[in-house]
Design an enzyme around this catalytic site. Sequence first.
Site, PDB file in Angstrom:
ATOM      1  N   LYS A 241      -5.555  -2.269   6.552  1.00 20.55           N
ATOM      2  CA  LYS A 241      -6.451  -3.048   5.613  1.00 20.55           C
ATOM      3  C   LYS A 241      -7.561  -3.359   6.439  1.00 20.55           C
ATOM      4  CE  LYS A 241      -7.337  -6.125   2.049  1.00 20.55           C
ATOM      5  NZ  LYS A 241      -6.895  -6.829   1.079  1.00 20.55           N
TER       6      LYS A 241
ATOM      7  N   LYS B 107      -4.183   5.605  11.243  1.00 20.40           N
ATOM      8  CA  LYS B 107      -3.149   4.746  10.663  1.00 20.40           C
ATOM      9  C   LYS B 107      -3.618   4.230   9.446  1.00 20.40           C
ATOM     10  CE  LYS B 107      -0.044   0.947  11.993  1.00 20.40           C
ATOM     11  NZ  LYS B 107       0.311   0.252  12.981  1.00 20.40           N
TER      12      LYS B 107
ATOM     13  N   CYS C 203       2.958  -7.554  15.295  1.00 22.38           N
ATOM     14  CA  CYS C 203       4.303  -6.702  14.940  1.00 22.38           C
ATOM     15  C   CYS C 203       5.231  -7.398  15.207  1.00 22.38           C
ATOM     16  CB  CYS C 203       4.472  -5.770  16.286  1.00 22.38           C
ATOM     17  SG  CYS C 203       3.048  -4.711  16.706  1.00 22.38           S
TER      18      CYS C 203
ATOM     19  N   HIS D 291       0.850  -1.182  -0.036  1.00 21.82           N
ATOM     20  CA  HIS D 291       0.042  -0.035  -0.021  1.00 21.82           C
ATOM     21  C   HIS D 291       0.772   1.251   0.029  1.00 21.82           C
ATOM     22  CE1 HIS D 291       0.974   0.608   4.380  1.00 21.82           C
ATOM     23  NE2 HIS D 291       0.228  -0.511   4.619  1.00 21.82           N
TER      24      HIS D 291
ATOM     25  N   CYS E 127      -2.173  -4.801  22.254  1.00 18.40           N
ATOM     26  CA  CYS E 127      -0.931  -4.392  21.520  1.00 18.40           C
ATOM     27  C   CYS E 127      -1.214  -2.696  21.183  1.00 18.40           C
ATOM     28  CB  CYS E 127      -0.369  -5.135  20.455  1.00 18.40           C
ATOM     29  SG  CYS E 127       0.171  -4.057  19.274  1.00 18.40           S
TER      30      CYS E 127
ATOM     31  N   HIS F  26      -1.427  -2.486  17.392  1.00 18.44           N
ATOM     32  CA  HIS F  26      -2.619  -2.978  16.564  1.00 18.44           C
ATOM     33  C   HIS F  26      -3.839  -3.070  17.344  1.00 18.44           C
ATOM     34  CE1 HIS F  26       0.871  -4.102  14.299  1.00 18.44           C
ATOM     35  NE2 HIS F  26      -0.084  -4.333  13.319  1.00 18.44           N
TER      36      HIS F  26
ATOM     37  N   HIS G   2       4.025   1.382   2.162  1.00 17.49           N
ATOM     38  CA  HIS G   2       5.357   0.776   1.694  1.00 17.49           C
ATOM     39  C   HIS G   2       5.765   1.640   0.484  1.00 17.49           C
ATOM     40  CE1 HIS G   2       2.725  -2.616   2.970  1.00 17.49           C
ATOM     41  NE2 HIS G   2       3.493  -2.614   4.041  1.00 17.49           N
TER      42      HIS G   2
HETATM   43  N1  MSP Z   1       9.083  -6.672   7.854  1.00 15.04           N
HETATM   44  C1  MSP Z   1       9.231  -5.527   8.677  1.00 15.04           C
HETATM   45  C2  MSP Z   1      10.603  -4.699   8.374  1.00 15.04           C
HETATM   46  C3  MSP Z   1      11.994  -5.562   8.307  1.00 15.04           C
HETATM   47  S1  MSP Z   1      13.148  -4.836   7.888  1.00 15.04           S
HETATM   48  C4  MSP Z   1      14.511  -5.850   8.268  1.00 15.04           C
HETATM   49  C5  MSP Z   1       8.272  -4.606   8.629  1.00 15.04           C
HETATM   50  N2  MSP Z   1       7.272  -4.774   7.532  1.00 15.04           N
HETATM   51  S2  MSP Z   1       6.150  -4.010   6.918  1.00 15.04           S
HETATM   52  O1  MSP Z   1       5.792  -4.525   6.018  1.00 15.04           O
HETATM   53  O2  MSP Z   1       5.137  -4.191   8.036  1.00 15.04           O
HETATM   54  O3  MSP Z   1       6.458  -2.345   7.071  1.00 15.04           O
HETATM   55  C6  MSP Z   1       7.662  -2.074   6.707  1.00 15.04           C
HETATM   56  C7  MSP Z   1       7.605  -0.533   6.477  1.00 15.04           C
HETATM   57  O4  MSP Z   1       6.664   0.160   5.499  1.00 15.04           O
HETATM   58  C8  MSP Z   1       7.522   0.667   7.607  1.00 15.04           C
HETATM   59  O5  MSP Z   1       8.487   0.639   8.577  1.00 15.04           O
HETATM   60  C9  MSP Z   1       7.274   1.636   6.777  1.00 15.04           C
HETATM   61  O6  MSP Z   1       8.786   2.079   6.353  1.00 15.04           O
HETATM   62  C10 MSP Z   1       6.576   1.418   5.755  1.00 15.04           C
HETATM   63  N3  MSP Z   1       5.134   1.765   6.162  1.00 15.04           N
HETATM   64  C11 MSP Z   1       4.029   1.002   6.207  1.00 15.04           C
HETATM   65  N4  MSP Z   1       2.958   1.562   6.576  1.00 15.04           N
HETATM   66  C12 MSP Z   1       3.235   3.000   6.565  1.00 15.04           C
HETATM   67  C13 MSP Z   1       2.434   4.149   6.422  1.00 15.04           C
HETATM   68  N5  MSP Z   1       1.272   4.032   6.791  1.00 15.04           N
HETATM   69  N6  MSP Z   1       3.233   5.172   6.543  1.00 15.04           N
HETATM   70  C14 MSP Z   1       4.558   5.266   5.957  1.00 15.04           C
HETATM   71  N7  MSP Z   1       5.149   4.184   6.044  1.00 15.04           N
HETATM   72  C15 MSP Z   1       4.642   2.901   6.620  1.00 15.04           C
HETATM   73  O7  MSP Z   1       7.947  -3.788   9.508  1.00 15.04           O
END
Ligand code: MSP
Length: 630
Positions: free
Chosen positions: A310, A307, A142, A31, A156, A159, A34
Amino acid sequence: MVKSATKKTLKEKTKKFYITTPIYYPNDIPHIGHAYTTIAADILARWHKLVGEEVFFLTGTDEHGKKIEQTAAKVDKKPKEFIDALIPEFKSAWNKLNINYDRFIRTTDKDHEKTVQAILQKVYDKGDIYLDDYTGLYCTACEAYYTEKDLVNDCCPIHKKPIEILREKSYFFKLSKYQDKLLKFYKENPNFILPKFRANEVKARVKECLNDLSISRTSFDWGITLPFDKKHICYVWFDALFNYVSGVGYLEDKKKFEKFWPADVQLIGKDILWFHCVYWPAFLLSAGIELPKTIFAHGWWTFDNEKISKSRGKVINIDELVSIAGTDAARYFLFRGAVFGQDGDFSRQVLIERHNNELADKLGNLVSRVSTLAEKYGVKKCENKLLGKLKLKEIEKLIENYEIDKALNEIFAFVDRVNEFVQAEKPWETKDSKVLYQCVDSIKAIAILLFPFIPETSEKIAKNFGFEIKYENILENLEYKNIKKSEILFKKIEVKEDNVEEKLNKPKQTTKIEGIANMTDVIKYDDFAKLDLRVGTIKKVEDIEGADKLYKLEVDVGEAKTRVICAGIKKFYSKDELKGKQIIVICNLEPRKMRGIESNGMLLAASTADDSKVILLSPEKKIDSGSKVR
Ligand code: MSP
């Protein structure tokens, strides 16, 4: 100025730049959150490539752990089979956003798994890993442990889901041993954690206390086996963090590793600061590997100030993002719409406004006007005085400091200068080919500088005016021949009054949506969130005197006492069918008297339009009474 840019490029030709994103959990399609980190990394990677550095840009997916195992189990799939189906979604999303990564690492890649095992062995041999008993409060979403103090209403803090108590034999990493070393490192490397305000919270917590960390699990098996005890699998964060070294050949390509490691910058979201600024450097110190130069934590994007999630319906996936105004507009908006490092709130309308007012009106119009006039009246090479107004050094400095949004603002300030110049000089009246030359030559500088941000548009402009996207061309007065009128770069988008997403975006508005209006009223997520939906287990079923449709049920919804609920399901279920059955209960419905009995809640059921068939909704598998439904 011309010389400074050229000199910089030559001087830094052999310099390397290694940038990483977090690796994402492939438990769903990516999304906007990411996308944000990944586009930021792409902008920086493209910039450093442009200035002539040798760049390596790593992104990928974090595929082990309980969370993935559970998500796959929900759809009856093996974890690997489940993930394999999602990887193309990530790759295609990055493709749609024009992300030019060098490697897409998966933690199930063999070289990564071998790297993690080699490092575990190294750290174990060093005496930094020991076996002990572990009891902890764990949030699977998490993949992290919490202390009592972290919890909010026993849930948590991120979440808001109930926390699990995990009890198992576990190997521990001696994190406490690294407390002083970390504090010393932070002190000696003030740019290790950026932005600086984020460093303070990390330092304060490390100073307060650093407990040893459980780094192995026996309660499930989707992970990398510990090389020194095959009954245990490695904690997903220990596994995941080392992707940053396996991704550049730590084990299998020493030359590459030596060239690129340590990473120049590792971009993360603020949510995973602790993992990257405490665990990660401690693991590396223990493994005897140099530490990355900078961990940069950006803020969070929210959607309607909530936040992105989904499960709570607050999500914009990549297709939706790109469909609003195209890839470049999406890339542009994310870095113009929020300060890099701070939070931002997503708004479709603001994206469209910025697309229309800035990309179409300022940049698009400038290119269109100038190219039309240049085609008509030609350009005559001369000194381009406008370039003196371009604050290139400042832009370079801003990018160096990861102030991406400010760099973009500065480039657009120059777009404004060129527009002002066109307005003041009126080349459509004067037909002055020297004025037009300066405009074209300035557009060239703009297009090159914008290349990392909006590559597709820059390439179109370069093609149209016939120059190469090279850093040293920015301040060079080039030759331009046969300029043709440019295609429209950004078609204006109408913001319709009855735009569906618009309405969805507006807070506190319950409305019928055109098209799907006759189906249902739209409610805000907040309204939905007020429902206390829980799994209940039917303990007792009784008839009610004189009632041919109603049963009196006693239902366990995870409270000290069972609840009495009257339900009109007698025609559809026998008592035996109901006893022990798990159903979904709305627990916070106002109590209601039915046939003199107070009913405290309602069961969810699916029914045909004429109510001739009613089927109770039931969880697919057994789960604790009182489990939340969301
Ligand atoms: N798998 C772990 C990271 C391991 S790195 C060795 C993880 N994954 S995640 O898919 O949950 O999210 C990764 C990253 O996505 C977050 O740290 C952030 O960089 C980005 N984001 C996810 N949601 C976000 C927002 N709503 N806004 C901005 N970035 C966010 O954590």
